[in-house]
Design a protein around this motif. Sequence first.
Motif: not given
Length: 444
Positions: A352, A356-357, A359, A381-382, A384-385, A388
């Motif tokens: 995850l 995130s990074q 993306t 970023s959070r 996107l975690i 995903w």
Amino acid sequence: MTSSFGALNWAVLVAFLLGTTYVGHRLRGDTSRLDGFFLGGRSIPWWAVAASLMATKTSALTFIAVPGFIFAAGGDLRYLQITLGMILGNVLMAMVFIPAYYAEKIYSPYDFMENRLGTAVSQIARALFFAGVVLSQAVRLLATALVLSVITRLSLPTCIVIMTVFAVTWSIMGGITTVVWTDFVQWAIYTLGAVFALVSIVGAVPGGLAGILEIADRHAKLALIDLSLDPSKTYTLWVGLIGMTVFELGQNAIDQVVTQRALCCANAREAQKAVYASALGALTFYLMALVGLGLVAFYALNPPQGATAELLVSQPDRVFPRFLVDNIPSGLSGLLIASIFAAGISTLDSALAALSQTTVAGVYQRYLRPAASERHYLRVSRALILAWAAVLGGLALVFHVYSTQGLLDLGLRVPGYVYGALLGIALLALWRRGTPMGIAIGVA
């Protein structure tokens, strides 16, 4: 809900999950900067990174699928030939890629490819990474969720949700620093858990280890070396020396789930020590192979009955968790099941963070909001975690419904669809050779 797991085992498992969450919270890094959130400020000790690498690459797949592979009809020790390539791949990574990556102070191998071969090539690499890691990590999530399903009799979707909730919590809480330190704790727990499980099995078989080997030999489980050149065979010496070396080098050098950890050290020398030490993760395969042989002997002497017998024939991947629940005293079995959870979550939270990074850097920051603040990128970023995590959970269900392969074969097969092309791009970047069109044709 009825379950043979028991209240004491539940208490141990919940205490493990909450305790690890507390450790992650206490050791969380600086999450106010992208460098801190994704690379731990490049200040994490090499030995912690090494343990995190071993935890990430081992996963619950090793703990569940390896004993299941040996226990299943036709299974034996020949899969251990792949550990030769695991060791060689780590050595090559430390020697070839680590110095180059640290010289350019990158966040990911795709940044390295972009610096040397241009944006188009790096975007091809990121697309391949997304495809490979989403497929392979969904298999690993499924493997761990199956354990929870066996011991609790909860539905598989419920089990997947439980797994992702903790992985998301640890990933968001403190970025890669929390992930690495929780990995370290989990690696210690599941290694000790596997050793204790093996000791328990040895004690339950008359004659101990010698008795186990004698029974395993009668069941043709001790075949180790296969020199066949038949390309249809999965586990041969040549697969181990050539195929697995390339696989492991690719996993270390171009899979951001793994590479991200190697980039968290203070300098290239520290990172090399971490990667060299992580080669010891191959020993986990030998440990779980002995567990598998022990289970063959145990169930040969104590044949399962009724529904359990049918389960172990149709789904041999469940043999180890089933043994823990049925034959280890309450409380201890909870701790051992927690060790399998540790292996599974350590891989999922790593995935995850890497997704995130990649993306944010490769898609969002480049095409959607190129001039936003660092605080904004951290919020994205959070988010996107979470996104995903939903994707991996959904795909795990798809694999469960449609896959007819064993988890060990499936887990090793899926990343291979993209690792070859990605490693080829990384080598071309190392040599500063290649054009976007030529590389696109090569990938195809």
